[in-house]
Scaffold this motif. Structure first.
Motif, PDB file in Angstrom:
ATOM      1  N   TRP A 359     -11.537  81.141 -35.536  1.00  0.00           N
ATOM      2  CA  TRP A 359     -11.933  80.435 -37.293  1.00  0.00           C
ATOM      3  C   TRP A 359     -11.112  81.587 -37.784  1.00  0.00           C
ATOM      4  O   TRP A 359     -10.026  80.838 -38.356  1.00  0.00           O
ATOM      5  N   HIS A 360     -10.802  82.685 -37.691  1.00  0.00           N
ATOM      6  CA  HIS A 360     -10.065  83.848 -38.684  1.00  0.00           C
ATOM      7  C   HIS A 360      -8.402  83.377 -38.775  1.00  0.00           C
ATOM      8  O   HIS A 360      -7.835  83.325 -39.707  1.00  0.00           O
ATOM      9  N   ALA A 361      -7.718  83.342 -37.493  1.00  0.00           N
ATOM     10  CA  ALA A 361      -6.786  83.341 -36.865  1.00  0.00           C
ATOM     11  C   ALA A 361      -6.093  81.978 -37.730  1.00  0.00           C
ATOM     12  O   ALA A 361      -5.017  81.672 -38.280  1.00  0.00           O
ATOM     13  N   SER A 362      -7.373  80.178 -37.971  1.00  0.00           N
ATOM     14  CA  SER A 362      -6.770  79.313 -38.098  1.00  0.00           C
ATOM     15  C   SER A 362      -6.709  79.834 -40.425  1.00  0.00           C
ATOM     16  O   SER A 362      -5.819  79.050 -40.838  1.00  0.00           O
ATOM     17  N   LYS A 363      -8.038  80.411 -40.508  1.00  0.00           N
ATOM     18  CA  LYS A 363      -8.077  80.943 -41.853  1.00  0.00           C
ATOM     19  C   LYS A 363      -7.071  81.711 -42.181  1.00  0.00           C
ATOM     20  O   LYS A 363      -6.483  81.319 -43.301  1.00  0.00           O
ATOM     21  N   SER A 364      -6.383  82.250 -41.249  1.00  0.00           N
ATOM     22  CA  SER A 364      -5.707  82.782 -41.854  1.00  0.00           C
ATOM     23  C   SER A 364      -4.024  82.409 -42.567  1.00  0.00           C
ATOM     24  O   SER A 364      -3.169  82.680 -43.181  1.00  0.00           O
ATOM     25  N   ALA A 365      -3.714  81.159 -41.142  1.00  0.00           N
ATOM     26  CA  ALA A 365      -2.880  79.906 -41.718  1.00  0.00           C
ATOM     27  C   ALA A 365      -2.601  79.900 -42.503  1.00  0.00           C
ATOM     28  O   ALA A 365      -1.792  79.206 -43.247  1.00  0.00           O
ATOM     29  N   ILE A 366      -3.882  79.166 -42.489  1.00  0.00           N
ATOM     30  CA  ILE A 366      -3.736  78.477 -44.052  1.00  0.00           C
ATOM     31  C   ILE A 366      -4.218  79.596 -45.201  1.00  0.00           C
ATOM     32  O   ILE A 366      -2.986  78.716 -46.473  1.00  0.00           O
ATOM     33  N   ASN A 367      -3.906  80.797 -45.483  1.00  0.00           N
ATOM     34  CA  ASN A 367      -4.041  82.024 -46.559  1.00  0.00           C
ATOM     35  C   ASN A 367      -2.527  81.838 -46.031  1.00  0.00           C
ATOM     36  O   ASN A 367      -1.385  82.219 -47.515  1.00  0.00           O
ATOM     37  N   ALA A 368      -1.622  81.928 -45.764  1.00  0.00           N
ATOM     38  CA  ALA A 368      -0.541  81.852 -45.691  1.00  0.00           C
ATOM     39  C   ALA A 368       0.687  80.951 -45.398  1.00  0.00           C
ATOM     40  O   ALA A 368       2.183  80.829 -45.675  1.00  0.00           O
ATOM     41  N   LEU A 369       0.002  79.569 -46.047  1.00  0.00           N
ATOM     42  CA  LEU A 369       0.463  78.617 -46.458  1.00  0.00           C
ATOM     43  C   LEU A 369       1.521  79.119 -47.785  1.00  0.00           C
ATOM     44  O   LEU A 369       0.562  79.264 -48.758  1.00  0.00           O
ATOM     45  N   ASP A 370       2.125  78.255 -48.321  1.00  0.00           N
ATOM     46  CA  ASP A 370       3.147  77.526 -49.778  1.00  0.00           C
ATOM     47  C   ASP A 370       2.159  77.120 -50.135  1.00  0.00           C
ATOM     48  O   ASP A 370       2.494  75.937 -51.181  1.00  0.00           O
ATOM     49  N   LEU A 371       0.700  76.874 -50.915  1.00  0.00           N
ATOM     50  CA  LEU A 371       0.068  76.373 -51.743  1.00  0.00           C
ATOM     51  C   LEU A 371      -1.059  76.867 -53.083  1.00  0.00           C
ATOM     52  O   LEU A 371      -0.566  78.515 -52.818  1.00  0.00           O
ATOM     53  N   SER A 372      -0.936  76.918 -53.894  1.00  0.00           N
ATOM     54  CA  SER A 372      -2.185  77.248 -54.321  1.00  0.00           C
ATOM     55  C   SER A 372      -3.247  77.317 -54.020  1.00  0.00           C
ATOM     56  O   SER A 372      -3.598  76.541 -53.397  1.00  0.00           O
ATOM     57  N   GLU A 373      -3.876  78.536 -54.896  1.00  0.00           N
ATOM     58  CA  GLU A 373      -5.311  78.445 -55.244  1.00  0.00           C
ATOM     59  C   GLU A 373      -5.869  77.234 -54.470  1.00  0.00           C
ATOM     60  O   GLU A 373      -7.334  76.985 -53.611  1.00  0.00           O
ATOM     61  N   TYR A 374      -5.512  76.312 -55.500  1.00  0.00           N
ATOM     62  CA  TYR A 374      -6.807  74.916 -55.837  1.00  0.00           C
ATOM     63  C   TYR A 374      -6.364  74.126 -54.814  1.00  0.00           C
ATOM     64  O   TYR A 374      -7.274  73.331 -54.565  1.00  0.00           O
ATOM     65  N   ARG A 375      -5.662  74.556 -53.869  1.00  0.00           N
ATOM     66  CA  ARG A 375      -5.224  73.702 -52.571  1.00  0.00           C
ATOM     67  C   ARG A 375      -5.886  74.341 -51.518  1.00  0.00           C
ATOM     68  O   ARG A 375      -6.184  73.768 -50.904  1.00  0.00           O
ATOM     69  N   LYS A 376      -5.660  75.919 -51.304  1.00  0.00           N
ATOM     70  CA  LYS A 376      -5.749  76.357 -50.024  1.00  0.00           C
ATOM     71  C   LYS A 376      -7.075  76.038 -50.177  1.00  0.00           C
ATOM     72  O   LYS A 376      -7.866  76.162 -48.915  1.00  0.00           O
ATOM     73  N   SER A 377      -7.966  76.504 -50.849  1.00  0.00           N
ATOM     74  CA  SER A 377      -9.106  76.398 -50.828  1.00  0.00           C
ATOM     75  C   SER A 377     -10.996  75.153 -50.341  1.00  0.00           C
ATOM     76  O   SER A 377     -11.206  75.521 -49.523  1.00  0.00           O
ATOM     77  N   PRO A 378      -9.632  73.995 -50.392  1.00  0.00           N
ATOM     78  CA  PRO A 378     -10.504  73.370 -50.275  1.00  0.00           C
ATOM     79  C   PRO A 378      -9.888  72.825 -49.123  1.00  0.00           C
ATOM     80  O   PRO A 378     -10.623  72.656 -48.270  1.00  0.00           O
ATOM     81  N   LEU A 379      -8.589  73.332 -48.990  1.00  0.00           N
ATOM     82  CA  LEU A 379      -8.187  73.187 -47.254  1.00  0.00           C
ATOM     83  C   LEU A 379      -9.312  74.201 -46.202  1.00  0.00           C
ATOM     84  O   LEU A 379      -9.461  73.460 -45.040  1.00  0.00           O
TER      85      LEU A 379
END
Length: 394
Positions: A359-379
């Motif tokens: 889960w931490h690996a998946s979450k880190s991959a989401i945080n590395a995406l070029d998205l605003s925080e408003y889009r990362k958080s719901p994802l």
């Protein structure tokens, strides 16, 4: 729900028209992430799509003596498609919301909803086949499809045959639904190819899943590696990777970028999901799962839990576990004993640690995406649904 519907719902169209896109984006994502509303739409749409595909059409020429069986299979297609958490469809929608522009969100949502439903229809077909392979009596608290057919036709042979054909029918329906949805999407050119690749990967995964059952039990490390490999092909491919990929493709990402990001986020998430599902088989309840607790043990399935238990067991415990799994069947007393050995050897704790790391690996991959925080958080929240026992902010 399109943005226009959102505007009507909050009854402040003039205000929203004047807001900056950043604030509209935040409001859209927050309200758009109402899973209860999504679930209602997904559920009703799946029933409609499956009925349209499975039931005979007015111009279909079918002998009157055979029509009752055709109708029975169509009814079972609907029954088998009802219920479930709809995690795959929800992730498809949430991936789309995370990456799509405001105008694409509004214009393409209905088509994207059908694409999300296509994943669920495929899942149902896969489960119908799984239940035949595993000789399962129940699915989602109801008789499995082949069992229902066997009862209604008074023939196990015909029941199993109809179950195979129902699974095939639903798999074909998923392609038909996705193809029609893709034709309506602004960026739908690569969607069907991605869906067909998902089909192939799951089929490879099912072959590997059966192959793992031939693995010897004297090399638990090899069994862990082989089992995780099955999870990648059979589970992660259509549970997390493909839904993420579909949402990204529909939002306009290139096929290479969509695949890369979907793998980075979805692969560890899918492995974590399957590990959690296997864990639920021994620590959950029939009321929550719709299946008897200890089903994998009863069937003698070679799982990561079993491999971890054998690896950590003392000589006596190891011999006891191997003897149980090499026997033709396991009694209810042995099922409970196996669960106790999973606890005593630390295999259950080890599984929870594996899930948390993935889960931490998946979450880190989401945080590395070029998205605003408003889009990362719901994802992040959307992906956290797949590992409910792991805190999303852990």
């Amino acid at each position: 729900m399109g943005l226009s519907a959102f505007r009507k719902m909050v009854s402040v169209p003039q205000l929203l028209q004047s807001l900056s896109f950043g604030l509209v984006e935040r409001l859209w994502i927050t309200v758009g992430m109402t899973s209860s509303s999504d679930l209602e739409q997904i559920e009703s749409r799946i029933v409609s799509l499956v009925k349209d595909f499975a039931f005979l059409h007015v111009d279909d020429s079918v002998a009157s003596s055979c029509k009752p069986i055709a109708d029975m299979v169509a009814m079972q297609a609907v029954t088998s498609s009802e219920g479930g958490k709809r995690l795959r469809a929800l992730l498809t929608l949430d991936s789309f919301r995370a990456f799509a522009s405001e105008d694409v969100l509004e214009r393409d949502f209905d088509a994207l909803l059908d694409l999300a439903c296509a994943v669920e229809v495929f899942q149902t077909g896969a489960l119908v086949h799984d239940d035949i392979i595993d000789d399962s009596d129940l699915r989602r608290g109801k008789p499995s499809a082949h069992r229902a057919f066997s009862t209604d036709t008074h023939s196990e042979t015909i029941g199993h045959g109809l179950g195979i054909m129902l699974g095939d029918m639903l798999a074909t329906a998923s392609v038909d639904i996705a193809d029609k949805a893709a034709s309506k999407l602004t960026y739908g050119s690569n969607v069907v190819a991605a869906l067909l690749n998902m089909h192939r990967e799951v089929e490879v995964g099912q072959v590997l899943d059966l192959a793992v059952e031939l693995n010897p039990l004297n090399d638990p490390n090899e069994l862990v590696e082989a089992s995780l490999n099955v999870f990648r092909w059979k589970t992660a491919s259509y549970t997390t990777i493909a839904p993420l990929e579909f949402g990204m493709l529909a939002a306009g990402l290139s096929k290479d970028d969509a695949r890369r990001h979907a793998l980075a986020v979805g692969l560890p998430l899918g492995l974590a999901f399957q590990l959690a599902d296997d864990l639920l088989d021994v620590v959950g309840s029939s009321r929550n799962t719709g299946k008897p607790v200890g089903g994998d043990i009863r069937e003698g399935k070679r799982t990561v839990l079993l491999a971890d238990a054998i690896n950590a067991a003392d000589d006596g415990q190891r011999r006891e576990l191997i003897d149980m799994w090499e026997a033709d069947s396991r009694s209810e007393t042995q099922v409970q004993r196996a669960i106790e050995l999973f606890r005593q050897t630390g295999a259950i704790a080890q599984s929870r640690n594996r899930i948390a790391d993935l889960w931490h690996a998946s979450k880190s991959a989401i945080n590395a995406l070029d998205l605003s925080e408003y889009r990362k958080s719901p994802l992040v929240k959307a992906c956290a649904r797949f590992v409910p026992d792991v805190r999303a902010n852990a």
